[in-house]
Design an enzyme around this catalytic site. Structure first.
Site, PDB file in Angstrom:
ATOM      1  N   GLU A  14      23.239 -32.867   4.079  1.00 23.09           N
ATOM      2  CA  GLU A  14      22.263 -32.549   3.040  1.00 23.09           C
ATOM      3  C   GLU A  14      20.877 -33.080   3.428  1.00 23.09           C
ATOM      4  OE1 GLU A  14      21.762 -33.586  -1.762  1.00 23.09           O
ATOM      5  OE2 GLU A  14      23.388 -34.465  -0.577  1.00 23.09           O
ATOM      6  N   TYR A  58      21.780 -39.879 -12.343  1.00 27.73           N
ATOM      7  CA  TYR A  58      22.358 -41.162 -12.738  1.00 27.73           C
ATOM      8  C   TYR A  58      22.275 -42.102 -11.541  1.00 27.73           C
ATOM      9  CZ  TYR A  58      26.222 -39.016 -10.188  1.00 27.73           C
ATOM     10  OH  TYR A  58      26.982 -38.379  -9.224  1.00 27.73           O
ATOM     11  N   CYS A 110      26.870 -31.523  -1.950  1.00 25.66           N
ATOM     12  CA  CYS A 110      27.119 -32.844  -2.530  1.00 25.66           C
ATOM     13  C   CYS A 110      27.589 -32.816  -3.984  1.00 25.66           C
ATOM     14  CB  CYS A 110      25.878 -33.722  -2.374  1.00 25.66           C
ATOM     15  SG  CYS A 110      26.261 -35.503  -2.486  1.00 25.66           S
ATOM     16  N   LYS A 146      21.130 -26.611  -4.218  1.00 27.42           N
ATOM     17  CA  LYS A 146      22.131 -27.404  -4.917  1.00 27.42           C
ATOM     18  C   LYS A 146      22.230 -26.945  -6.380  1.00 27.42           C
ATOM     19  CE  LYS A 146      23.089 -32.411  -4.897  1.00 27.42           C
ATOM     20  NZ  LYS A 146      22.432 -33.668  -4.462  1.00 27.42           N
ATOM     21  N   LEU A 193      16.324 -70.862   8.177  1.00 26.79           N
ATOM     22  CA  LEU A 193      17.686 -71.385   8.273  1.00 26.79           C
ATOM     23  C   LEU A 193      17.771 -72.749   7.610  1.00 26.79           C
ATOM     24  CD1 LEU A 193      18.592 -70.415  11.959  1.00 26.79           C
ATOM     25  CD2 LEU A 193      19.170 -69.217   9.841  1.00 26.79           C
ATOM     26  N   LYS A 215      11.309 -61.782 -12.295  1.00 28.01           N
ATOM     27  CA  LYS A 215      11.514 -62.260 -10.924  1.00 28.01           C
ATOM     28  C   LYS A 215      12.127 -61.168 -10.055  1.00 28.01           C
ATOM     29  CE  LYS A 215      12.104 -67.270 -11.451  1.00 28.01           C
ATOM     30  NZ  LYS A 215      12.992 -68.409 -11.127  1.00 28.01           N
ATOM     31  N   LYS A 254      34.085 -46.629  -2.580  1.00 26.41           N
ATOM     32  CA  LYS A 254      33.798 -45.207  -2.770  1.00 26.41           C
ATOM     33  C   LYS A 254      34.618 -44.328  -1.832  1.00 26.41           C
ATOM     34  CE  LYS A 254      29.821 -42.191  -3.618  1.00 26.41           C
ATOM     35  NZ  LYS A 254      28.331 -42.115  -3.554  1.00 26.41           N
ATOM     36  N   GLY A 298      22.644 -73.618   4.956  1.00 26.24           N
ATOM     37  CA  GLY A 298      23.528 -73.153   3.900  1.00 26.24           C
ATOM     38  C   GLY A 298      24.177 -71.828   4.216  1.00 26.24           C
TER      39      GLY A 298
END
Length: 590
Positions: free
Chosen positions: A44, A132, A162, A126, A338, A559, A195, A341
């Site tokens: 597609e 969504y 699709c 299509k 780095l 944020k 999926k 952690g």
């Protein structure tokens, strides 16, 4: 029974790179021709890349796509490939107005064309438009209203795009009404966890509904936050798998399909959902398979790629997403802070696998609160992976700021993170690296990150990975290395020690947050599944804890809006999937 040799080119494309994408079509078509293919297909919107987003609203881009399609047809013919039908996705515009959708003639369409003999012999748009999750196709496109059927070597091939398979009705039942021998669907369906299982069951179901063999061709590669995992599938009319391509790999799947011959009385006119059959005959003479009239050529079976286990699949998606973002945006290297952690360690391991350790630069930025084991773990990670490593202490910078401002408490803690962010961006500007932000989905959800500190960067590889999954993926990566006789990249101490930002003496994450297994379970219900507070409490979680967690999520939206893009692996990632207002007084908990 006629035999059709089908070539499914599960490949990558780059949004806006019309010339590069066309070149890929020519190259893979030449390969398919060398395999003796009778019909060649590409994903597609292959020619434009997917998703094009608001580029679809630019008439200049639509015109460029249409011109590139015509040029591609001519070039294929000039290179001796004109006799081979090629199915390729592109961006088109509608020829007629769509009053039902309020769109004039010339509105954009998510389209597919069949190229043959130097010309565009068939075009379709299509029919079902997704609106969504990450999809906004009603914003851009108008739907197609035809049932395209292509006759190749005596077989009728119905075409779909699709969402035409993901939604009930439309081209699937119309393919049965048109008596197609093969339903070919071209797709750019983004990856998300689990999926692949859903996709397989969908293709099986649609094949049975269409009453014919069904080929599901998927895109591979990545575009911004989206990853396309390939996993193209071909099943017979009863749902039995005939071929399945690997995930996260470009591949040309070639297989022979023994299919029913097209009838002389094949239906015409309007069928299911008001779709008009558009039939184009390219070749009537079949290539016979089976029995005394069988072709002497060996039967190609396409193969069944080995499936990835769940952790390997997610890790592969993270690697593919980062690699695509780095290479397609022209970066030569990446930079990772780095800390010793688990988050930065996993990000560094992903980066080394994505672009090669020689292109990964790690910097340790210890402060007075950084433990010796964390400094050592950062250096050990560099030794194990072979990435480029340096140490730049921030204590002198920190003391200068504190002397000027006299900060205390949280402001003092966050200053350390912001100094590190400034240092990383300075190195990025000076040396040209892409800075990788190491934040995970748990931290982003509850706002446990510092703006302009650990949130700086151009890409967040584990942005959509909960903390519990971060640990699991790190353990998987180490096991995978050990199984191959390689050095596990992540130091064991980074996995086993309690998570800590190390911004004050003795600090651990659980000073501010619930234990991660509990926190992530609540977040999964609230963020990923949109469950309300009462439903989460009813699932067995303490009301006070739920109230506190949901308030942290709700007040951290500002944020998250400022966090860089990152690979999407879940059904509801922050950003494209989950869109909530920053200014918002609604609270689940009153």
């Amino acid at each position: 029974m006629p035999r059709l040799r089908l070539a499914l080119n599960q490949i990558d494309s780059t949004v806006g790179d019309l010339a590069g994408n066309a070149e890929a079509v020519v190259r893979w078509t030449r390969h398919s021709a060398g395999q003796g293919a009778h019909l060649v297909a590409f994903p597609e919107m292959m020619l434009t890349g997917y998703p094009v987003e608001d580029l679809a609203l630019r008439s200049s881009f639509v015109a460029a796509s249409r011109a590139a399609l015509v040029s591609l047809a001519t070039r294929l013919a000039d290179e001796g490939l004109g006799g081979l039908p090629v199915v390729v996705g592109h961006l088109d515009r509608s020829a007629t107005a769509r009053p039902k959708y309020g769109q004039p003639a010339g509105a954009p369409q998510n389209a597919v064309a069949v190229l043959h003999g130097g010309e565009v012999v068939l075009s379709l748009a299509k029919h079902h438009l997704p609106n969504y999750g990450v999809f906004d196709e009603f914003r851009y496109f108008v739907p197609g209203d035809t049932m395209p059927v292509l006759r190749v070597r005596g077989v009728d091939v119905a075409l779909a795009v699709c969402e035409d398979l993901w939604q009930d009705g439309g081209r699937v039942p119309a393919a049965r009404s048109a008596r197609a021998g093969l339903l070919l669907s071209v797709n750019a369906s983004p990856y998300e966890r689990d999926k692949d299982d859903t996709r397989l069951e969908l293709v099986r179901k649609r094949a049975q509904e269409a009453g014919c063999t069904t080929a599901y061709l998927a895109m591979a590669g990545g575009q911004d936050e989206l990853v396309f995992d390939g996993d193209s599938i071909v099943v017979d009319r009863d749902g039995a798998v005939l071929a399945r391509a690997p995930q996260f790999t470009e591949e040309c799947v070639v297989l022979d399909l023994d299919l029913p011959a097209a009838g002389a009385d094949a239906p015409t006119g309007v069928v299911d959902d008001g779709l008009r059959i558009d039939r184009v005959v390219l070749s009537e003479e079949p290539v016979h398979g089976g029995g005394p009239a069988s072709s002497d050529e060996p039967l190609l079976c396409g193969g069944h790629a080995e499936r990835l286990d769940d952790d390997e699949e997610v890790y592969a998606a993270l690697v593919a997403g980062l690699r695509a973002y780095v290479t397609k945006n022209g970066f030569r290297s990446v930079l990772v802070g780095l800390s010793g952690g688990i988050d930065s360690a996993l990000v560094a391991a992903i980066a080394c696998d994505a672009v090669g350790a020689e292109h990964v630069y790690g910097v340790s930025m210890p402060s007075r609160y950084s433990s010796e084991h964390s400094r050592g773990d950062a250096a050990e990670l560099a030794r194990r992976t072979g990435l480029n490593f340096r140490t730049v202490a921030i204590e002198t910078m920190f003391d200068a700021y504190m002397g000027a401002l006299g900060l205390t408490g949280l402001a003092e803690e966050n200053l350390q993170s912001r100094l590190r962010g400034t240092l990383l961006m300075a190195l990025s500007n000076q040396e040209g690296h892409l800075v990788l932000a190491p934040g995970n989905k748990s931290e982003l959800a509850v706002g446990y990150s510092t703006l302009y500190g650990d949130s700086v960067g151009g890409y967040g590889p584990i942005k959509d990975v909960y903390k519990t999954s971060v640990f699991r993926l790190a353990e998987w990566r180490n096991r995978a290395a050990a199984a191959r006789g390689q050095t596990p990249p992540i130091p064991e101490n980074s996995i086993t020690k309690p998570p800590s930002a190390e911004l004050r003496p003795g600090q651990v994450d659980t000073d501010s947050l619930p234990d991660y297994p509990v926190l992530d379970a609540i977040l999964d219900l609230y963020v990923d599944r949109d469950r309300g507070a009462d439903e989460i409490v009813a699932a067995g979680y303490d009301r006070e804890l739920v109230t506190r967690t949901l308030r942290m999520v709700d007040t951290a939206e500002y944020k998250r809006r400022q966090y860089p893009p990152g690979t999407k692996i879940s059904a509801k990632g922050f950003g494209r999937d989950r869109r909530l207002p920053v200014t918002n007084r609604w609270r689940e908990t009153g």
